[in-house]
Design a protein around this motif. Sequence first.
Motif, PDB file in Angstrom:
ATOM      1  N   ARG A 378      56.953  83.903  49.434  1.00  0.00           N
ATOM      2  CA  ARG A 378      56.828  82.608  48.312  1.00  0.00           C
ATOM      3  C   ARG A 378      55.850  82.175  47.285  1.00  0.00           C
ATOM      4  NH1 ARG A 378      60.963  83.627  50.637  1.00  0.00           N
ATOM      5  NH2 ARG A 378      61.843  81.930  51.809  1.00  0.00           N
ATOM      6  N   ALA A 388      49.713  77.786  47.537  1.00  0.00           N
ATOM      7  CA  ALA A 388      50.832  76.463  48.752  1.00  0.00           C
ATOM      8  C   ALA A 388      51.462  77.688  49.235  1.00  0.00           C
ATOM      9  CB  ALA A 388      51.400  75.038  48.125  1.00  0.00           C
ATOM     10  N   ASP A 391      50.248  80.232  51.324  1.00  0.00           N
ATOM     11  CA  ASP A 391      50.203  80.324  53.291  1.00  0.00           C
ATOM     12  C   ASP A 391      51.008  79.729  53.983  1.00  0.00           C
ATOM     13  OD1 ASP A 391      47.386  79.657  52.578  1.00  0.00           O
ATOM     14  OD2 ASP A 391      47.385  77.703  51.968  1.00  0.00           O
ATOM     15  N   ARG A 392      52.515  79.391  53.243  1.00  0.00           N
ATOM     16  CA  ARG A 392      53.305  79.453  53.188  1.00  0.00           C
ATOM     17  C   ARG A 392      53.998  80.902  53.681  1.00  0.00           C
ATOM     18  NH1 ARG A 392      55.959  76.607  56.690  1.00  0.00           N
ATOM     19  NH2 ARG A 392      58.509  76.592  56.153  1.00  0.00           N
ATOM     20  N   SER A 393      53.869  81.878  52.906  1.00  0.00           N
ATOM     21  CA  SER A 393      54.356  82.978  53.333  1.00  0.00           C
ATOM     22  C   SER A 393      53.722  83.359  54.445  1.00  0.00           C
ATOM     23  CB  SER A 393      54.190  83.901  52.000  1.00  0.00           C
ATOM     24  OG  SER A 393      54.470  83.212  50.595  1.00  0.00           O
ATOM     25  N   ARG A 396      55.885  81.412  57.427  1.00  0.00           N
ATOM     26  CA  ARG A 396      57.080  82.268  57.367  1.00  0.00           C
ATOM     27  C   ARG A 396      56.780  83.805  58.305  1.00  0.00           C
ATOM     28  NH1 ARG A 396      61.130  80.654  54.957  1.00  0.00           N
ATOM     29  NH2 ARG A 396      62.740  82.732  54.905  1.00  0.00           N
ATOM     30  N   GLU A 529      62.685  75.548  53.358  1.00  0.00           N
ATOM     31  CA  GLU A 529      61.918  76.159  53.897  1.00  0.00           C
ATOM     32  C   GLU A 529      61.926  76.035  55.594  1.00  0.00           C
ATOM     33  OE1 GLU A 529      60.030  78.344  53.053  1.00  0.00           O
ATOM     34  OE2 GLU A 529      60.887  78.061  51.143  1.00  0.00           O
ATOM     35  N   SER A 530      62.098  74.813  56.177  1.00  0.00           N
ATOM     36  CA  SER A 530      62.658  75.249  57.805  1.00  0.00           C
ATOM     37  C   SER A 530      63.680  74.488  58.317  1.00  0.00           C
ATOM     38  CB  SER A 530      61.333  74.040  57.766  1.00  0.00           C
ATOM     39  OG  SER A 530      61.401  72.500  57.324  1.00  0.00           O
ATOM     40  N   THR A 580      59.274  74.034  62.377  1.00  0.00           N
ATOM     41  CA  THR A 580      58.586  73.940  61.691  1.00  0.00           C
ATOM     42  C   THR A 580      57.088  74.524  62.790  1.00  0.00           C
ATOM     43  OG1 THR A 580      57.833  71.458  62.681  1.00  0.00           O
ATOM     44  CG2 THR A 580      59.136  71.946  60.597  1.00  0.00           C
ATOM     45  N   ASN A 582      54.301  76.602  63.781  1.00  0.00           N
ATOM     46  CA  ASN A 582      53.086  77.937  62.918  1.00  0.00           C
ATOM     47  C   ASN A 582      53.054  79.155  63.674  1.00  0.00           C
ATOM     48  OD1 ASN A 582      51.802  77.029  65.685  1.00  0.00           O
ATOM     49  ND2 ASN A 582      49.963  77.859  65.191  1.00  0.00           N
TER      50      ASN A 582
END
Length: 821
Positions: A378, A388, A391-393, A396, A529-530, A580, A582
Amino acid sequence: MPRPLSRRLLSLALASALALPAWAQTAITPFTVTDIRIDGLQRINPGTVLTYLPIERGDTVDQGKAAEALRALYKTGFFQDVRLAHDGGILVISVVERPAINKLTITGNKDLKTEDLLKGLKEIGLAEGETFNPLDLDRVTQELTRQYNNRGKYGVQITPSVERLDRNRINLTLTIKEGKAAKIRHINLIGNESFSDKEITKDWESHTSNWLSWYKRDDQYSREKLSGDIEKLNSWYLDRGYVDFSLDSTQVAISADRKDMFITAGLTEGQVYTFADITVSGDTVLPKEDIEKIAGIIKPGTTFSRALLEYVSNAITLRLANIGYAFARVNPAPVIDRDKRTVAIDFQVQPGPRVMVRRIVFKGNTRTADVVLRREMRQFEDTWYSQAAIDRSKVRLDRLGYFESVDVDTKPVPGSDDQVDVIYTVKETTSGSITAGIGYSQLTGMNLSLALSENNFLGTGNRTSLALTRNTYQKRYDFSFVNPYFTDDGVSLGYNLWWREFDYSNFNVAQYSSNSGAFQIFLGVPLSESDSVSLMLGIDSNQILAYQGTTPQPLVDYVDAVGHRTFHSWRAQLGWGRDTRNNYFTPVVGTTQNLVLEATLPGSTVEYYKLSYDIAKYWPLSQSLVLKTGLNLGYGNSYGKSYVRNICFTPPTLVDTNNDGIGDTWVPGPAPSNPCLKTSSDYVKTVTAKGLPFFENFYAGGISSNGRVRGFMDNTLGPSWTSTYGYKQPLGGSFLLAGSVETIFPKLFDSPSARVSAFFDFGNVFDGYNNFRANDLRASAGVALLWRSPMGPLSISYAIPIRKKNGDQIERLQFNFGGQL
C-alpha cells in the motif's frame, strides 16, 4: 539495562589483550641483523610472524628494539612464550604457540541460546580454528556468570574443560549448570500513601508466587524485568499527575541459600498536578488548527498524564509521517508552576524534510516471486512516505500465510536527506503440502490419501489442490484452483471440480449413501482492506441411496415424495467476509466474519436456501493470554413448491429367526404391487418433502463439525431417529447455534507451530428455529492442543460435558490427525 553479551565479551577480550605481563629477557648486546630464524612454529607460517615483527635485515637491535619486538609478537595473541637471542648476526626467535581450538562445545544452557553464545564468543576470537587464550576463557566464565545472575540464577555453575590433542590442538567444552532462578518472596514499597502495593504492582513482570507463576514465571527474579518494573513504577505516578514523584532507593537482597529474593523500593509521591494551557508551535506543515485539534485531546484542568502527552505527540508525528514527513519530531515542552501545581505544555513541531520512497526492497523470499509481495503493498515507490501505508503493507504480508515472520525497516538513501528505501525482510514457511500416505481420524478411521495442496503454487500466490481420498466412508476426487489476483485490482477467480461417493452410515449420521459430482466457478471482489464479497455459480448432481428398513423413515419418505433419487441443482452462492486479524497462523488481535447465502436456482430438482454466519474475535488480554470468542449460526429452508405424494407399501413383519416361539427380527415385507391391490397387507400413506433437504442439514457435536461442541461424539447432537432395532441415527437439523470461549496461551511453547488453550463450547442443532429451546443447548469445557506437525496438523482435545442429557453420546478425548486445524 545490561549491555548485550557480545559487546561485554568483546570489551573483556580487549582488556585482557592489553594487560600484557612483563617477561624478563636476557640483556642483548647491540648487533646488526644479517638474517632472522624462527624456531618452534607448528601451525603459523613464518611469513605471518615476519609481518608483525618490527625488525628487518640490516636493522641494529639493542635492548629497546628487542623489547619492542617482544611486545609486538605477544600482542598477536599467537604465542604463550617468546624469547629473543642472536647467533652472531642471526636474530633467533624462539616461540611456543598457543594451541588452536579444534572444537568448541557448550552444554546445559537453556536461558542463553547456543547460537547467541557462540556468536558472542566468536567476536572475541574464542571459536573453532582460532588460537586459545586461557585468560580469555577466565574472563568469559565470569561474564557468563554475570549474565545468569542478571536472570536470577545465582546458583549457576560454569565449568570449562580443555582436552589436549595432537598437533597443538584442543577441544574446549563449557559445561553450564544453570540451576533454578531465585524466587521473589517479598516486594515492599515504602512511601506510597495514595495507592496500595497491589494496585501499583498489578502490571509488573515481577511478582511473588501465585497460581499462574508456573506459566508466567513471574516469580523468578530477573534484573532486566526489575528494571522494567521500576520504569513502570515511575510511569504509574507520572500518568496520574505526580510530577514531583521520585524513586529514592531500590534494594535487592538475597537469602543465604541464594534461592529467595527480597525487593524494597523507597519513593516520594509528591502532589498531584493538572494541565494548564496547551499550545502548538513550530512548523506544523498542515494548518495549525488541524494540529491543535489533535492536541486538544488534552483538556486544561484535567490531571496531568505523561502517557497522554506521549499519545498526542505520537498522533501528531504519525499524522505528519502519513504525508511524507518520515523524520518528524514533536517535543512536548512543559512549563511547571509548582505554586499552582499546574503544567502548561507547548508541543514544538519539527517536521524535518518531506521524504519520498525511492525503492521497496524484499529480502528472504527465496521461493515467492517479488510480484506476489509487491501487489500487497500500500506504499508505492516514487511517492511520498506514509507510515500508515507501510504498516498496512506489513499486515497484508503477515496475513498471506506464506511467511513465518515479516519485518520492515526504512533506510535513508546515502547522500540524500529526502529519500528512503523501505525494506521488507520475510522468513518463508511451508504454505502447502504434497502428501501420499496414511492418516487416522478418531471419527473416520484409516485414511488413504494422495494430495497436493499449495497456497503459493510455484511462488505465484495461486492456490491449487488435487486430492484423492479413500477411507471407510468415502471415495473422493477433488481439484480446485484459485487465482487471488485475476485482475490487478485483486479480483479473484477460481473453480472447483469433484466426484464423491459417500457412505454416511460410517459418519455418525443417518444410514444412507450418496454419489455426487459438481463443477463450480467463483469470483471474489475486494471492497476494502478487510472486506470482500464473493459469488459462486455451479451445477451439481447428487444421487441418494436410501434403504427401506435401515435408512430412517423420514429420509426415505422425503426421497419418495420427490419421486427422484437423483437431485440435479443449479446452485448460486453470495458471500461477504471480513478479516482484520494481525496474523494468518497465530493471530492475537482482530476479527474474522463470514456471511454466506447459498441457494439452488429455479429449475433444480428441489429448491432451497442456506444462510450461515460465523464470527471469531481475538482479544489480547496480555502478552501471555489471548481470549478468542466465536459464534456459528446456520439456517436453511425450502422455497417454491412442496412435494406431496401418496405411496403404497407393505409394512415389515416380526419374524422368529431362532425358533424360540418369540418374534425377534423385523423383516421388510415384499414390494407392494402398483397400483396397490388394496389387500390387508398393503397400505397407502401420504409423504411430504418440504423444508431443507436432509442431505444439506447442519450437524453439531465433536471436534470436526461446524457446530463444534467437544466432549460429545461427532455429529450426534440434535434430532435423531431410532430404528425398529433400537439403533439411534442422528438426522441433523436446519437451524444451528454453536459458539465457544477459548483462552489461548501463546507463550506456553516457544514454537509458533503449537498452542495450548482452555475452552468452553456450547451449541446444538434443531429442526427449524421454531423448535429452538435454550435448555436443549449442550455445553462442555476442556483443554486443547493444536500442533502443525511435520506429518500434518494434529488437534487433540479433552473435554468434560457440563450440560448434557440422557442418551447423549459422550467422548471426552478426541483427536484428528491429517485434517485441518
